[in-house]
Design an enzyme around this catalytic site. Sequence first.
Site, PDB file in Angstrom:
ATOM      1  CB  SER A 196      17.512  67.376 -35.319  1.00 44.13           C
ATOM      2  OG  SER A 196      17.267  66.483 -36.137  1.00 44.13           O
TER       3      SER A 196
ATOM      4  CG  ASP B 131      18.612  61.811 -37.986  1.00 40.13           C
ATOM      5  OD1 ASP B 131      19.049  62.719 -39.023  1.00 40.13           O
ATOM      6  OD2 ASP B 131      19.249  62.161 -37.081  1.00 40.13           O
TER       7      ASP B 131
ATOM      8  CG  ASP C 278      14.077  66.673 -38.173  1.00 39.69           C
ATOM      9  OD1 ASP C 278      14.045  66.184 -39.122  1.00 39.69           O
ATOM     10  OD2 ASP C 278      14.677  66.625 -37.085  1.00 39.69           O
ATOM     11  CG  HIS C 279      16.778  67.149 -40.953  1.00 42.30           C
ATOM     12  ND1 HIS C 279      17.366  65.804 -41.554  1.00 42.30           N
ATOM     13  CD2 HIS C 279      17.074  67.221 -39.729  1.00 42.30           C
ATOM     14  CE1 HIS C 279      17.738  65.307 -40.434  1.00 42.30           C
ATOM     15  NE2 HIS C 279      17.528  65.883 -39.282  1.00 42.30           N
TER      16      HIS C 279
ATOM     17  CG  HIS D 186      20.964  66.269 -41.298  1.00 43.98           C
ATOM     18  ND1 HIS D 186      20.559  67.229 -40.205  1.00 43.98           N
ATOM     19  CD2 HIS D 186      21.112  64.966 -40.732  1.00 43.98           C
ATOM     20  CE1 HIS D 186      20.669  66.539 -39.113  1.00 43.98           C
ATOM     21  NE2 HIS D 186      20.685  65.158 -39.504  1.00 43.98           N
TER      22      HIS D 186
HETATM   23 ZN   LIG Z   1      20.527  63.702 -37.868  1.00 43.01          ZN
END
Ligand SMILES: [Zn+2]
EC number: 3.1.3.1
Length: 482
Positions: A105, A323, A364-365, A443
């Site tokens: 992140s 997340d 962000d991912h 991730h």
């Molecule tokens: Zn994370």
Amino acid sequence: MRIWMKSVLAFGCMMAASVAGEPQGTAADAARLATALKRVPDTHKPKNIILFIGDGMGINSVTAGRIFASQQRGGDGIAYDLAFEKFPYSGFSRTHSADQYVTDSANGISAITTGVKTINGAIGVDANVKSESCAGVAKASIPTLFEDAKKRGLAAGVVTTSGITDATPAGAYGHTSTRGWRSDADLPKEAAAAGCTDLAWQLVDAPAAIRMDVALGGDRLDFLPAGGEVAGARQDGRNLIETWKKQSAKAAYVANAEDLAAVDAAKTDHLLGLFADGDLPSPVDKDYHKNVPDLAAMTRKAIEVLKKNKNGFILMVESASIDKWHHRNNAYRALTDVDELSNAVAAAAEMTSDKDTLIILTADHSHGLTLSGGLAIGAPVMGLAQSDGQPKRDRQGNTYPALTYATGPGEGGGDEHPMLDQKTATDPAFKQPALVPMNSAAHAGEDVPVYAQGPQAYLVSGSFESTYLYQVMRHALEVKPK
Ligand SMILES: [Zn+2]
């Protein structure tokens, strides 16, 4: 010849259903087309920019989150849009860092707020830094879009469901090689001696010209001294909450939802809200955390305070919890937070106008969540793969959930998973099975979606590097008013 005849017959059948302008297809799609045909790019200068981040929210989380949000409201999971899915423009963002195909992140947000990819773990600096080292940090530091906007006279704020010193919110104000340097207790002596500072300190101590005006989230302990009335984490004896309050006559600090709601925005220019010692709890656990504000409430108050600024504002709103719960393979809480993010977007869209506010939402991912085939429409997305009310079986004869993870702590991946029942699978505490056993899910690296509305939103289109979003927002700050 017979093949040719067959294809002619098949083609004829297709044509028969759509001849001579007869309507074919759905009314919803026809309405959407009519709207799209009328749309013209809005090239005006936006007064405000709001950047929403669904941390770890890949396309899989959006799809499963949409179905879950609809089902939670009694719907079938099909005829439903999350608030940001109503935005007219979208694209795909490539999220890799300077050193890894799959980003964390820190680089994930830093790429968006500085326009430059850095190494995993670093924020507000270029890739010429080494993790865990202060060397070169000052030279590698790059102004963030938020600091830049402040210098241009905008107000700036950041809102998150994580700690306010966590990587994503720090992307608004932080400059570090090491995201873990959140209070001075985390900062190695050598790094401190070399002039590096912790992220809580950077948030509060930044020069007024670039300091955030609103910061709402968790991580109270990083702002309080270790020996104080409430034992904080700081070793330097500083109480950064008191520092914040003293910086301006119109500064305020709040620590719970009731006090946040009571903040008089007209009398407050600088608002710090720290609602938990660390990350904010999940709304699923609201009964145990009655007085923690939800993301929409924080977003509303941030906009109330920031929108007084005549030059406009820039705000980052992060649902960090998507997340956090994906890391634990707890899809129920992760997807609940997709819904929370949608609620916050709806609140922001309602409080602003698409004529003067550019809203961009992205992740962000991604995370390795998968919705696998074998789930009939109407069956709970959190439950077992099933059709006609009968659970599907894997090759071992076992039942399995529709949602699974690639990696993480959820037990029972591969051929190992036990016979599941629907009650267990739909329990909010259930951890979906993961193929690769890990204490915390990794991730995922696929491109993530971007959604946009408002002036300059038409620039969000196609497939691009995450750093392109910096260019779009920078352009939005610089474009001349018409
Ligand atoms: Zn994370």
